[in-house]
Design a protein around this motif. Sequence first.
Motif, PDB file in Angstrom:
ATOM      1  N   ALA A 170       0.812  -1.222   0.000  1.00  0.00           N
ATOM      2  CA  ALA A 170       0.000   0.000   0.000  1.00  0.00           C
ATOM      3  C   ALA A 170       0.843   1.268   0.000  1.00  0.00           C
ATOM      4  O   ALA A 170       0.461   2.274  -0.600  1.00  0.00           O
ATOM      5  CB  ALA A 170      -0.934  -0.003   1.210  1.00  0.00           C
ATOM      6  N   ASN A 171       2.002   1.237   0.690  1.00  0.00           N
ATOM      7  CA  ASN A 171       2.756   2.489   0.798  1.00  0.00           C
ATOM      8  C   ASN A 171       3.953   2.572  -0.134  1.00  0.00           C
ATOM      9  O   ASN A 171       4.620   3.603  -0.191  1.00  0.00           O
ATOM     10  CB  ASN A 171       3.198   2.740   2.260  1.00  0.00           C
ATOM     11  CG  ASN A 171       4.205   1.701   2.746  1.00  0.00           C
ATOM     12  OD1 ASN A 171       4.904   1.059   1.975  1.00  0.00           O
ATOM     13  ND2 ASN A 171       4.274   1.542   4.058  1.00  0.00           N
ATOM     14  N   ALA A 172       4.250   1.503  -0.876  1.00  0.00           N
ATOM     15  CA  ALA A 172       5.425   1.518  -1.756  1.00  0.00           C
ATOM     16  C   ALA A 172       5.277   2.549  -2.875  1.00  0.00           C
ATOM     17  O   ALA A 172       6.223   3.286  -3.186  1.00  0.00           O
ATOM     18  CB  ALA A 172       5.671   0.132  -2.340  1.00  0.00           C
ATOM     19  N   GLY A 173       4.089   2.613  -3.497  1.00  0.00           N
ATOM     20  CA  GLY A 173       3.874   3.554  -4.586  1.00  0.00           C
ATOM     21  C   GLY A 173       4.016   5.005  -4.154  1.00  0.00           C
ATOM     22  O   GLY A 173       4.793   5.769  -4.745  1.00  0.00           O
ATOM     23  N   PRO A 174       3.291   5.433  -3.105  1.00  0.00           N
ATOM     24  CA  PRO A 174       3.461   6.812  -2.631  1.00  0.00           C
ATOM     25  C   PRO A 174       4.888   7.113  -2.188  1.00  0.00           C
ATOM     26  O   PRO A 174       5.379   8.225  -2.395  1.00  0.00           O
ATOM     27  CB  PRO A 174       2.477   6.885  -1.451  1.00  0.00           C
ATOM     28  CG  PRO A 174       1.421   5.873  -1.772  1.00  0.00           C
ATOM     29  CD  PRO A 174       2.154   4.752  -2.455  1.00  0.00           C
ATOM     30  N   ALA A 175       5.550   6.123  -1.569  1.00  0.00           N
ATOM     31  CA  ALA A 175       6.936   6.337  -1.147  1.00  0.00           C
ATOM     32  C   ALA A 175       7.843   6.558  -2.354  1.00  0.00           C
ATOM     33  O   ALA A 175       8.746   7.409  -2.327  1.00  0.00           O
ATOM     34  CB  ALA A 175       7.423   5.141  -0.329  1.00  0.00           C
ATOM     35  N   LEU A 176       7.615   5.808  -3.419  1.00  0.00           N
ATOM     36  CA  LEU A 176       8.405   5.976  -4.643  1.00  0.00           C
ATOM     37  C   LEU A 176       8.224   7.375  -5.225  1.00  0.00           C
ATOM     38  O   LEU A 176       9.190   8.012  -5.660  1.00  0.00           O
ATOM     39  CB  LEU A 176       7.987   4.940  -5.679  1.00  0.00           C
ATOM     40  CG  LEU A 176       8.714   3.605  -5.684  1.00  0.00           C
ATOM     41  CD1 LEU A 176       8.082   2.662  -6.690  1.00  0.00           C
ATOM     42  CD2 LEU A 176      10.189   3.800  -6.014  1.00  0.00           C
ATOM     43  N   GLU A 205      16.448  10.662 -10.552  1.00  0.00           N
ATOM     44  CA  GLU A 205      15.896  10.544 -11.897  1.00  0.00           C
ATOM     45  C   GLU A 205      14.960   9.342 -12.040  1.00  0.00           C
ATOM     46  O   GLU A 205      13.934   9.414 -12.710  1.00  0.00           O
ATOM     47  CB  GLU A 205      17.039  10.414 -12.913  1.00  0.00           C
ATOM     48  CG  GLU A 205      18.055  11.554 -12.868  1.00  0.00           C
ATOM     49  CD  GLU A 205      17.495  12.841 -13.429  1.00  0.00           C
ATOM     50  OE1 GLU A 205      16.466  12.785 -14.117  1.00  0.00           O
ATOM     51  OE2 GLU A 205      18.090  13.908 -13.175  1.00  0.00           O
ATOM     52  N   GLU A 206      15.332   8.211 -11.434  1.00  0.00           N
ATOM     53  CA  GLU A 206      14.537   6.989 -11.508  1.00  0.00           C
ATOM     54  C   GLU A 206      14.605   6.295 -10.154  1.00  0.00           C
ATOM     55  O   GLU A 206      15.583   6.449  -9.419  1.00  0.00           O
ATOM     56  CB  GLU A 206      15.092   6.023 -12.562  1.00  0.00           C
ATOM     57  CG  GLU A 206      15.139   6.552 -13.968  1.00  0.00           C
ATOM     58  CD  GLU A 206      15.729   5.504 -14.908  1.00  0.00           C
ATOM     59  OE1 GLU A 206      14.956   4.777 -15.545  1.00  0.00           O
ATOM     60  OE2 GLU A 206      16.969   5.417 -14.986  1.00  0.00           O
ATOM     61  N   ALA A 207      13.578   5.496  -9.837  1.00  0.00           N
ATOM     62  CA  ALA A 207      13.590   4.814  -8.547  1.00  0.00           C
ATOM     63  C   ALA A 207      12.694   3.582  -8.561  1.00  0.00           C
ATOM     64  O   ALA A 207      11.640   3.566  -9.196  1.00  0.00           O
ATOM     65  CB  ALA A 207      13.138   5.761  -7.439  1.00  0.00           C
ATOM     66  N   MET A 208      13.140   2.540  -7.845  1.00  0.00           N
ATOM     67  CA  MET A 208      12.335   1.344  -7.603  1.00  0.00           C
ATOM     68  C   MET A 208      12.643   0.859  -6.190  1.00  0.00           C
ATOM     69  O   MET A 208      13.795   0.926  -5.742  1.00  0.00           O
ATOM     70  CB  MET A 208      12.650   0.237  -8.616  1.00  0.00           C
ATOM     71  CG  MET A 208      11.733  -0.982  -8.472  1.00  0.00           C
ATOM     72  SD  MET A 208      12.180  -2.346  -9.580  1.00  0.00           S
ATOM     73  CE  MET A 208      13.474  -3.137  -8.627  1.00  0.00           C
ATOM     74  N   ILE A 209      11.628   0.396  -5.477  1.00  0.00           N
ATOM     75  CA  ILE A 209      11.795  -0.134  -4.123  1.00  0.00           C
ATOM     76  C   ILE A 209      11.473  -1.618  -4.133  1.00  0.00           C
ATOM     77  O   ILE A 209      10.414  -2.030  -4.608  1.00  0.00           O
ATOM     78  CB  ILE A 209      10.873   0.582  -3.121  1.00  0.00           C
ATOM     79  CG1 ILE A 209      11.252   2.055  -2.995  1.00  0.00           C
ATOM     80  CG2 ILE A 209      10.933  -0.095  -1.754  1.00  0.00           C
ATOM     81  CD1 ILE A 209      10.288   2.866  -2.137  1.00  0.00           C
ATOM     82  N   LEU A 210      12.397  -2.425  -3.603  1.00  0.00           N
ATOM     83  CA  LEU A 210      12.167  -3.861  -3.424  1.00  0.00           C
ATOM     84  C   LEU A 210      12.154  -4.130  -1.931  1.00  0.00           C
ATOM     85  O   LEU A 210      13.158  -3.912  -1.249  1.00  0.00           O
ATOM     86  CB  LEU A 210      13.270  -4.669  -4.099  1.00  0.00           C
ATOM     87  CG  LEU A 210      13.214  -6.189  -3.878  1.00  0.00           C
ATOM     88  CD1 LEU A 210      11.943  -6.782  -4.479  1.00  0.00           C
ATOM     89  CD2 LEU A 210      14.454  -6.866  -4.470  1.00  0.00           C
TER      90      LEU A 210
END
Length: 424
Positions: free
Chosen positions: A26-32, A42-47
């Motif tokens: 739920a919070n990964a998208g807003p955090a990104l 410039e770019e970001a992804m969270i695993l």
Amino acid sequence: MPLIALGLNHLTAPVQLREQVAFDEANAGPALQELSREPGVEEAMILSTCNRTELYVSVAAGAEGVPEAWLGRHHQLTPGKLDEFLYRHDEDAAVRHMFRVATGLDSMVLGEPQILGQVKDAYQVARDAQTLRAPMDRLLQHTFAVAKRVRTDTRIGAHTVSVAFTAVRLAEQAFTDLKQACVLLIGAGDTIELAARHLADKQVRRLIVANRTLENAQELASRHGGYAIGLHDLPQHLAEADIVISSTAARTPIVTRPMVEKAIGVRRRKPMFMVDIAVPRDIEPAVGELEDVFLYGIDDLRQVIDDNRRSREAAAREADAIIDLQVERYMAWRRALTLRNPAVDMRQHAEAHRDEVLEKARAMLARGKSADEALAFLANTLTNKLLHHPSARLREAALAGDMELLHAAGRLYGLDEKEPDGEA
């Protein structure tokens, strides 16, 4: 645009800290999106999984420290608290790390397949959040291809012992005959699905599946002959369970000490075996202090898993060789993005001359010059303009004895190619 992989995992940080920096679905998208607004990002992804939280970030030069500062600030941690636990990889090392993570080479369970699905999920979240551009998007596509090749060309995935299997194996050691045990599974994700399959194979006496969404619990339970309940019914059914295996995405404990104390009383001190493989933890750590309760966390499974690791180490070496080659291929593509293509400049230069000379030829026709005269002007002038600078440089090279440039010009214009011999 430097590429950075930054994070902590089961080897560098205790579970208590991994809980604090975990991101759920739920919070990964807003955090990104928050991270992408940081200066220079410039770019970001969270695993984020039960064993790791990692940021994959492309940043502008000079912004290399931004991701680490953001991670601590986002989770409201004391400055410097993460310093001794974080690892960081830059450029080709970051690419290699991503490939190793996706193929299971960096997992607690060497070669485990679930991590690839988690990387794909993280990729989709980043795409939905619009925090990826061409370079990292290409990296993720390359990552999936590398993981597939490693699975196909090596035995890294042969006889893999998953975390779910390890949990069931520990339970079997506690209850030598699982056919007499009642097992409560909390959650309905991939790990619980795998645990349910293993337990069904062991023919457990009774299987209960608890989940926040009852429909999901019913769907999983129906596939394995179990009984489904909602999480709100957990206190009423906990005393029935000889074994509890939990893996949800909850941010706070689902099973508390008072809840277990009451269940143990109802069970008349009959022991209860519990495995918590969630991060953040589903079962309150204080539960492990109770008599007649045997609580294992995700880090407690490591020794059991390490015993199985040795059988796949040769395959891991083969996988690393494949990865090294693919890292260089991706980095070559990435470096090419930063190079200025002289062919583009040369074409734009030629087209500018063409348009200039063509306009003059049209003006000649408008003034009454013949078509032949205008065409001759166009051909001669355009040839002279296009060859002026190359000819001047080649004359200078000939005078200076610069054979390297002369040979390069021959290759560039195809002048060093021998004409085929004609028939006699």
